[in-house]
Design a protein around this motif. Structure first.
Motif, PDB file in Angstrom:
ATOM      1  N   ASN A  15       0.822  -1.214   0.000  1.00  0.00           N
ATOM      2  CA  ASN A  15       0.000   0.000   0.000  1.00  0.00           C
ATOM      3  C   ASN A  15       0.849   1.254   0.000  1.00  0.00           C
ATOM      4  O   ASN A  15       0.458   2.288  -0.529  1.00  0.00           O
ATOM      5  N   LEU A  16       2.037   1.164   0.618  1.00  0.00           N
ATOM      6  CA  LEU A  16       2.951   2.298   0.682  1.00  0.00           C
ATOM      7  C   LEU A  16       3.933   2.314  -0.484  1.00  0.00           C
ATOM      8  O   LEU A  16       4.867   3.113  -0.496  1.00  0.00           O
ATOM      9  N   ASN A  17       3.731   1.430  -1.446  1.00  0.00           N
ATOM     10  CA  ASN A  17       4.552   1.396  -2.663  1.00  0.00           C
ATOM     11  C   ASN A  17       6.025   1.094  -2.370  1.00  0.00           C
ATOM     12  O   ASN A  17       6.930   1.644  -2.994  1.00  0.00           O
ATOM     13  N   CYS A  18       6.260   0.193  -1.417  1.00  0.00           N
ATOM     14  CA  CYS A  18       7.625  -0.238  -1.101  1.00  0.00           C
ATOM     15  C   CYS A  18       8.009  -1.444  -1.966  1.00  0.00           C
ATOM     16  O   CYS A  18       7.163  -2.250  -2.335  1.00  0.00           O
ATOM     17  N   LYS A  19       9.292  -1.542  -2.255  1.00  0.00           N
ATOM     18  CA  LYS A  19       9.827  -2.780  -2.819  1.00  0.00           C
ATOM     19  C   LYS A  19      10.109  -3.726  -1.656  1.00  0.00           C
ATOM     20  O   LYS A  19      10.642  -3.303  -0.631  1.00  0.00           O
ATOM     21  N   ILE A  20       9.785  -4.992  -1.816  1.00  0.00           N
ATOM     22  CA  ILE A  20       9.835  -5.923  -0.687  1.00  0.00           C
ATOM     23  C   ILE A  20      10.734  -7.108  -1.006  1.00  0.00           C
ATOM     24  O   ILE A  20      10.635  -7.710  -2.083  1.00  0.00           O
ATOM     25  N   ILE A  21      11.627  -7.430  -0.071  1.00  0.00           N
ATOM     26  CA  ILE A  21      12.385  -8.681  -0.103  1.00  0.00           C
ATOM     27  C   ILE A  21      11.853  -9.533   1.033  1.00  0.00           C
ATOM     28  O   ILE A  21      12.006  -9.188   2.205  1.00  0.00           O
ATOM     29  N   ASN A  22      11.207 -10.637   0.708  1.00  0.00           N
ATOM     30  CA  ASN A  22      10.505 -11.448   1.692  1.00  0.00           C
ATOM     31  C   ASN A  22      11.240 -12.772   1.900  1.00  0.00           C
ATOM     32  O   ASN A  22      11.307 -13.607   1.000  1.00  0.00           O
ATOM     33  N   LEU A  23      11.782 -12.962   3.107  1.00  0.00           N
ATOM     34  CA  LEU A  23      12.453 -14.211   3.454  1.00  0.00           C
ATOM     35  C   LEU A  23      11.486 -15.237   4.032  1.00  0.00           C
ATOM     36  O   LEU A  23      11.914 -16.345   4.399  1.00  0.00           O
ATOM     37  N   ASN A  24      10.209 -14.867   4.130  1.00  0.00           N
ATOM     38  CA  ASN A  24       9.176 -15.760   4.667  1.00  0.00           C
ATOM     39  C   ASN A  24       9.477 -16.126   6.126  1.00  0.00           C
ATOM     40  O   ASN A  24      10.166 -15.394   6.828  1.00  0.00           O
TER      41      ASN A  24
END
Length: 421
Positions: free
Chosen positions: A230-239
């Protein structure tokens, strides 16, 4: 990083609790806007943060034009604001995108919305107010006519040199349209910040997998990623990672050099199985983690390498509330947003608050807009595990610590629909 750090090596009960305003001020003071920018085409600009003011190089409109479908008229001096019954010869037709010929006194031109006003014309009459006569070669008007009716003058909307969009706004569709209207085809925006996330807890199971005794589905992962999107961030998700000190340290190491911010949920308390806090301390610093509020007292903030760190509580409501109240303003300031604080409104409580409490509470409430002033009703279950309350609610009612009141008391309301932008 702010030098007013809290010594996080002491026991929880011996640490002073920060007020919500102190915690928010601490966080936002530590947030430094990104300095990196890039140019994007208008089609790619939505939800980006504008990195420089946009100044118009043209007037909008660039010429006097008709606000209506009707007739442009060269009104004589003796016809201005006098009783109607005038006749005008139709001598031209001017659709949008073309220019007409000069009008002589007593003449009219059929004109359409947006078409340039021809030289000599000094007013425009709506077609509904005209009667076509003599094989539609003339019009007759029965009412008094004023000068400059239905004429949009040059520069009526925007004048050359005016700043039309200010640095630091999160670009909305209407902002992009306005840029296009003055001929701008690309905008300078701040880089999207990159946020690394991971989740701890051996009890957490991915939705769709079978639950074993003692396990729960990991709703926090999906809530946090949705909030960041929603905040237009790029995300790196390690789960979800193993709930061990070693695994937590490795996760932090893998993210610290490629992210502006690292976020987790859970593991920031003082229990023997809470590994996030000591892992952060082993690699960097932890600056605050206890706030005088409910829900959401445990909230960690620190720095690892060049990455800021925010650790949200593990309970799902606490995680969302603390994200919206604290992480959201922090992230918006990182992004370069000019207005990064949450908006509040005054509403009337449709409930009594009988017992004074030591912590500020953020109660999930729903608006009742049939009343004046607008009232709010509280959800019957306010536990930090009651995630259904977040779906039911329109926002949070802020109840200051050491406060009691009767129904009708005006209180601050945080609207969820605005906090999700």
């Amino acid at each position: 990083m702010d030098n007013q750090s809290v010594d996080c090596g002491c026991e929880e009960n011996s640490q002073p609790l920060l007020s919500t305003s102190e915690a928010l001020r601490f966080l936002t003071n530590a947030a430094n806007c990104t300095s990196n920018t890039n140019m994007v085409k208008l089609d790619d600009a939505l939800s980006q943060v504008l990195a420089q003011d946009i100044q118009s190089k043209i007037n909008i409109p660039g010429f006097d034009n008709s606000a209506m479908d009707g007739y442009a008229i060269n009104l004589k001096d003796n016809q201005v604001n006098t009783p109607g019954g005038f006749f005008f010869d139709i001598v031209d037709r001017i659709p949008a995108g073309s220019t007409g010929n000069e009008l002589a006194p007593g003449c009219a031109a059929r004109i359409f919305t947006g078409a340039p006003i021809p030289k000599g014309a000094n007013t425009v009459i709506m077609q509904e107010e005209c009667e076509l006569i003599e094989n539609e070669s003339k019009i007759e008007i029965y009412r008094p006519i004023s000068l400059n009716e239905n004429i949009r003058p040059l520069g009526n909307d925007i004048k050359t040199g005016v700043v039309i969009l200010e640095k630091g706004i999160k670009l909305k569709p209407q902002d992009i349209a306005l840029a296009a209207s003055v001929g701008v085809n690309a905008l300078s925006v701040f880089h999207q910040i990159k946020v690394g996330v991971f989740f701890t807890g051996d009890e957490l199971v991915k939705p769709g997998d079978e639950l074993k005794p003692g396990q729960i589905y990991n709703s926090n992962q999906y809530a946090l990623i949705a909030l960041l999107k929603n905040l237009n961030c790029k995300i790196i998700n390690l789960n979800t990672i193993k709930d061990t000190f070693k695994a937590t340290v490795e996760a932090l190491k893998s993210l610290k050099d490629q992210c502006d911010l690292i976020m987790t949920t859970g593991g920031v308390s003082v229990g023997e199985e809470d590994h996030v806090k000591p892992a952060v301390q082993s690699l960097g610093e932890l600056n605050l983690w206890r706030i005088k509020m409910k829900p959401g007292k445990p909230l960690a903030f620190g720095k690892i390498g060049n990455s800021a760190f925010i650790g949200l509580p593990g309970n799902p409501v606490s995680a969302m509330v603390t994200f919206l109240l604290f992480a959201r303003p922090f992230i918006k300031k990182l992004q370069g947003c000019r207005d990064y604080h949450n908006t509040t409104y005054q509403v009337a409580a449709n409930f009594d608050w009988h017992r004074s409490k030591p912590r500020r509470e953020f109660v999930r409430v729903r608006l009742d807009q049939t009343q004046i002033p607008i009232q709010v009703n509280q959800y019957p279950k306010q536990g930090s595990d009651v995630l259904s309350s977040m779906v039911w609610a329109d926002g949070f009612a802020e109840i200051p610590e050491k406060t009691t009141f009767k129904k009708g008391q005006l209180i601050n309301f945080y609207p969820l629909n605005e906090m999700m932008l």
